[in-house]
Scaffold this motif. Structure first.
Motif, PDB file in Angstrom:
ATOM      1  N   THR A 146     -10.432  12.279   1.604  1.00 45.10           N
ATOM      2  CA  THR A 146      -9.538  11.199   2.038  1.00 45.10           C
ATOM      3  C   THR A 146      -9.861  10.787   3.465  1.00 45.10           C
ATOM      4  O   THR A 146      -9.882   9.591   3.795  1.00 45.10           O
ATOM      5  N   GLU A 161      -4.363  -2.782   4.574  1.00 42.63           N
ATOM      6  CA  GLU A 161      -3.516  -3.101   3.428  1.00 42.63           C
ATOM      7  C   GLU A 161      -4.298  -3.137   2.125  1.00 42.63           C
ATOM      8  O   GLU A 161      -3.715  -3.129   1.041  1.00 42.63           O
ATOM      9  N   SER A 164      -6.264   2.333  -0.611  1.00 46.32           N
ATOM     10  CA  SER A 164      -5.399   2.997  -1.576  1.00 46.32           C
ATOM     11  C   SER A 164      -4.171   3.556  -0.873  1.00 46.32           C
ATOM     12  O   SER A 164      -4.164   3.736   0.355  1.00 46.32           O
ATOM     13  N   ASN A 165      -3.127   3.839  -1.634  1.00 46.85           N
ATOM     14  CA  ASN A 165      -1.909   4.394  -1.049  1.00 46.85           C
ATOM     15  C   ASN A 165      -2.207   5.709  -0.336  1.00 46.85           C
ATOM     16  O   ASN A 165      -1.684   5.967   0.756  1.00 46.85           O
ATOM     17  N   GLU A 166      -3.044   6.547  -0.935  1.00 51.42           N
ATOM     18  CA  GLU A 166      -3.400   7.831  -0.321  1.00 51.42           C
ATOM     19  C   GLU A 166      -4.073   7.622   1.026  1.00 51.42           C
ATOM     20  O   GLU A 166      -3.771   8.320   2.006  1.00 51.42           O
ATOM     21  N   ARG A 168      -3.797   4.927   2.987  1.00 54.51           N
ATOM     22  CA  ARG A 168      -2.840   4.349   3.941  1.00 54.51           C
ATOM     23  C   ARG A 168      -1.913   5.417   4.495  1.00 54.51           C
ATOM     24  O   ARG A 168      -1.596   5.415   5.697  1.00 54.51           O
ATOM     25  N   VAL A 169      -1.469   6.348   3.654  1.00 56.84           N
ATOM     26  CA  VAL A 169      -0.603   7.439   4.117  1.00 56.84           C
ATOM     27  C   VAL A 169      -1.364   8.303   5.126  1.00 56.84           C
ATOM     28  O   VAL A 169      -0.828   8.679   6.177  1.00 56.84           O
ATOM     29  N   PRO A 221      -8.591  -1.256  -6.740  1.00 54.70           N
ATOM     30  CA  PRO A 221      -7.817  -0.110  -7.246  1.00 54.70           C
ATOM     31  C   PRO A 221      -8.639   0.711  -8.227  1.00 54.70           C
ATOM     32  O   PRO A 221      -9.378   0.172  -9.053  1.00 54.70           O
TER      33      PRO A 221
END
Length: 313
Positions: A146, A161, A164-166, A168-169, A221
């Protein structure tokens, strides 16, 4: 194609290769000619996110080739840690098998007996990259893949933006709000194919293409890490890159803080770092902060590797 469009394409490419070292003269003539014919003035091009090159590795010590410190090697992890995830040095011979990260997508990984030298992180994204690697020590729960994907996103000038969500976290945990805002700026998709790119050196075209592909894939995605890696880390035998310098495997660098260091990578994901601090050396009591160390290959066709304070498992 209109001259205005040609100039826009040339400027986009130049922004990516403005710090490409030996490619500058070759490419600069092309861009300059187009701009002169258009009757406009070149702007100041933005620096590459990470521009560290072999020219910045000024501390090689060939006089120490073949030298092994005369004391048993100790584990660097036994030393006192610093808030940055580094280590407070003592006299002695130390080793640490760390997690390292690729900072030159579209090139080959370590191998072939090529040596690596110390150089500091340089470039427009220097602070963000150092912060990510330093803070990774405090977040062992964040997977190395990651973190590497996030670093590739910065090198490719991807918008946060679109990640991926991972990712961005992880970015929110590892970067400052100001650095995060920097990743939200619009960027021009740099030219990776066409008449301008056809006139660039092969190794520059490879990096251009890899960064363009990474931007597209990071915004798609479901893209897997293996797919990103396939683009960022070239397979096969590495050619000898332009401006390469012969550096034997295991060459020491004499760090300006007063100690010797060398890098022995096993692929881009992990590196054995060895440090030698003689009795009475200025390096005693200094901090070794891995996030401020880029292992630069003598062969410019191979990857730059930033070191971290996380042990490789």
């Amino acid at each position: 194609m209109t001259m205005r469009k040609w100039v826009a394409m040339a400027m986009a490419s130049a922004a990516l290769v403005a710090s490409a070292g030996t490619a500058d003269a070759q490419f600069g003539g092309l861009v300059g000619g187009l701009v002169k014919r258009a009757g406009v003035t070149l702007p100041s091009f933005r620096k590459e996110p990470i521009s560290t090159s072999i020219a910045d590795a000024r501390w090689a010590d060939p006089g120490q080739d073949g030298f092994t410190p005369p004391t048993p090697r100790r584990d660097l992890a036994q030393l006192q840690r610093t808030p940055n995830g580094g280590f407070l040095l003592q006299a002695g011979y130390f080793g640490f098998h760390d997690q390292s990260y690729c900072l030159h997508a579209g090139t080959h990984g370590p191998g072939g007996g090529d040596g690596y030298l110390y150089a500091p992180p340089l470039g427009a994204a220097r602070d963000a990259v150092i912060t990510i690697v330093q803070n990774s020590v405090r977040h062992p729960e964040i997977d190395q893949h990651t973190i590497q994907a996030l670093l590739w996103a910065i090198l490719a000038r991807a918008r946060i933006e679109n990640l991926s969500n991972e990712q961005r976290v992880a970015a929110a945990q590892l970067m400052t709000p100001k650095q995060l805002a920097g990743l939200n700026r619009s960027v021009v998709d740099m030219l990776s194919a066409g008449p301008i790119a056809d006139n660039l050196p092969r190794e520059v075209r490879s990096v251009l293409q890899a960064e363009a592909d990474l931007r597209r894939m990071l915004g798609t995605p479901g893209t897997s890490y293996a797919e990103l890696e396939q683009v960022a880390v070239l397979a096969g035998m590495a050619p000898l890159g332009a401006g390469s310098v012969e550096v034997p495997n295991g060459r020491w660098s004499h760090h300006p803080d007063g100690y010797w260091i060398r890098y022995l990578p096993s692929g881009y994901t992990n590196t054995v770092v060895e440090i030698w601090v003689p009795d009475g050396a200025p390096g005693i009591g200094k901090e070794y902060d891995p996030a401020t160390h880029i292992a630069v290959p003598g062969n410019t066709a191979r990857q730059r590797l930033i070191q971290s304070g996380r042990a490789y498992r």
